[in-house]
Design an enzyme around this catalytic site. Structure first.
Site, short mmCIF file in Angstrom:
data_model
loop_
_atom_site.label_atom_id
_atom_site.label_comp_id
_atom_site.label_asym_id
_atom_site.label_seq_id
_atom_site.Cartn_x
_atom_site.Cartn_y
_atom_site.Cartn_z
CD GLU A 1 -3.71 7.06 5.80
OE1 GLU A 1 -4.71 6.41 6.16
OE2 GLU A 1 -2.55 6.81 6.18
CG ASP B 1 -1.61 4.83 3.29
OD1 ASP B 1 -2.52 4.35 2.60
OD2 ASP B 1 -1.23 4.33 4.36
CG HIS C 1 1.69 0.81 4.87
ND1 HIS C 1 1.58 0.66 6.25
CD2 HIS C 1 1.08 1.99 4.58
CE1 HIS C 1 0.95 1.70 6.75
NE2 HIS C 1 0.64 2.52 5.76
CD GLU D 1 -2.48 0.95 2.88
OE1 GLU D 1 -3.14 1.91 3.30
OE2 GLU D 1 -2.41 -0.15 3.49
#
Length: 445
Positions: A230, A227, A241, A225
């Site tokens: 956020e 991101d 990640h 992942e």
């Protein structure tokens, strides 16, 4: 609904005919060196978890509240035989509207038959395939308005290593595919998914005590992942990640890590990631209403994946607001002062300074991460947090800690309780627009 595979008779996720599935249009731009950009015609699809799931024979709910119907769904295989995923009323049920290159997600929507909270959508290439992005050596840019997002909410835009067809080709049990938003995975290995690998996740399902709409099954769905974003109007972070296995993989029980009832770092994925949150890194005047990046206004967010060939060694962040390019803030935490981007060196220094488990390095760091960002699907979402009230993003977490890294944002530790946010901030929303993708320094001015 049935399909016959090489290994005999299996039951599929079927699709309903009560509501036509019409994907909201969302255009985006593919840019080339020099800044010339070409508009791409795309659309978005809502995740299957938000969809009405009912009997193949009538309109009886297979899933209601946070429970599966015990008659229709005594086990996952039978449930998949008996149930279908229904088409979506995007604006009326989910508060999702699009116009040209912009997409607005409303937090709480009171529909004719239900109240919806939050949403998660994916960018489509066509009606049956997600748009795939290879982030290596590229730049991803979008404009966002978080002025209507208070503490406790997260307008999240990110990438996950999902299958392009939503798992339809890999799992013949899955008739719904990308068209109906199947195949989700992330580095938390979520077990609250209603369908994984084309089969209902009803086995061992337990309703969540603090969420009347969610539960957890025996299985989870893991993948790497990124991101990109956020954020709410008070705090923001970007975080890679990585997982050990390439692509989406189903996990079971404690192998799903904390979400499966095991150790937080017991899965094959890195749940913490390596984050850059300006407030957490010591700069409390960078992001927020009236600050250097003024969250009362829209802002263009630029993320650059720097490296050579397919190898990425650094992720840089820039902002554009009021016609001015603003470099990301530098960390002021002891031992990390020379960093304003994410790299292996930054991650190692940050984890040491904060005393955190270096799960990003333990799972291969940027070397492995580079291998996982060549086939990514774009996710656009808005959500509240029934686990820790989003305090990990915008407040002090753990709440009783005063160690470096615990202070993540200006929100009170009593903020973010979903019942409070959903009642007091029901009209909250986030707007994403002007998505651009291309070579480094091609998507912004």
């Amino acid at each position: 609904m049935l399909c016959v595979g090489l290994f005999g008779l299996v039951y599929s996720i079927g699709v309903g005919t009560n509501t036509q599935e019409t994907h909201p249009k969302l255009s985006w731009k593919q840019c080339s060196s020099g800044g010339s950009c070409t508009t791409q015609q795309g659309s978005v699809v809502i995740d299957s978890n938000w969809r009405w799931t009912h009997s193949t024979k009538d309109l009886t709910n297979c899933y209601d509240g946070n429970l599966w119907d015990s008659t229709l769904c005594p086990d996952g295989t039978t449930c998949s035989k008996n149930c279908v995923l229904e088409g979506a009323d995007y604006s009326g049920t989910y508060g999702i509207t699009s116009s040209g290159d912009s997409l607005t997600l409303k937090f709480v929507t009171h529909g004719s038959y239900s109240t919806n909270v939050g949403s998660r959508l994916y960018l489509l290439k066509d009606d049956n395939n997600y748009q795939i992005f290879n982030l290596a050596g590229k730049e991803f840019t979008f404009t966002v308005d978080v002025s209507n997002l208070p503490c406790g909410l997260n307008g999240a835009l990110y990438f996950v290593e999902m299958d392009q067809d939503g798992g339809k080709g890999k799992h013949k049990e899955n008739e719904a595919g990308a068209k109906y938003g199947t195949g989700y995975c992330d580095a938390q290995c979520p077990t609250d998914l209603k369908f994984i690998d084309g089969i209902a996740n009803s086995d061992g399902w337990k309703p969540q005590d603090n969420d009347e709409n969610s539960g957890n099954g025996k299985y989870g769905s893991c993948c790497s992942e990124m991101d990109i974003w956020e954020a709410n109007s008070l705090a923001t972070a970007y975080t890679p990640h990585v997982c050990d296995t390439k692509g989406q993989k189903r996990c079971q029980g404690t192998a799903c890590g904390e979400n499966g009832g095991g150790d937080r770092f017991g899965s094959e994925c890195d749940p913490d990631g390596c984050d850059f949150n300006s407030w957490r890194q010591g700069n409390k005047s960078f992001w927020g209403p009236g600050l250097i990046i003024d969250t009362k206004k829209s802002v263009q967010v630029v993320t650059q994946f720097i490296g050579s060939g397919s190898s990425v060694t650094e992720i840089r962040r820039k902002y554009v607001q009021n016609g001015k390019v603003i470099e990301n803030s530098y960390s002021t935490i002891s031992g990390t002062e020379k960093y304003n981007s994410i790299s292996d060196d930054y991650c190692n220094a940050q984890k040491k300074a904060f005393g955190d488990t270096n799960s990003f390095e333990n799972h291969g760091g940027f070397k492995r991460f580079s291998q996982h960002i060549q086939d990514m699907v774009l996710v656009l979402s808005l959500w509240d947090d029934h686990t820790v009230n989003m305090l990990w993003l915008d407040s002090v977490y753990p709440t009783n800690s005063n160690k470096p890294g615990a202070d993540r944002g200006p929100c009170e530790t009593s903020s973010g309780v979903p019942a409070d946010v959903e009642s007091k901030s029901a009209s909250a929303s986030v707007k994403y627009s002007d998505i651009r993708f291309g070579p480094i320094d091609s998507t912004y001015k």
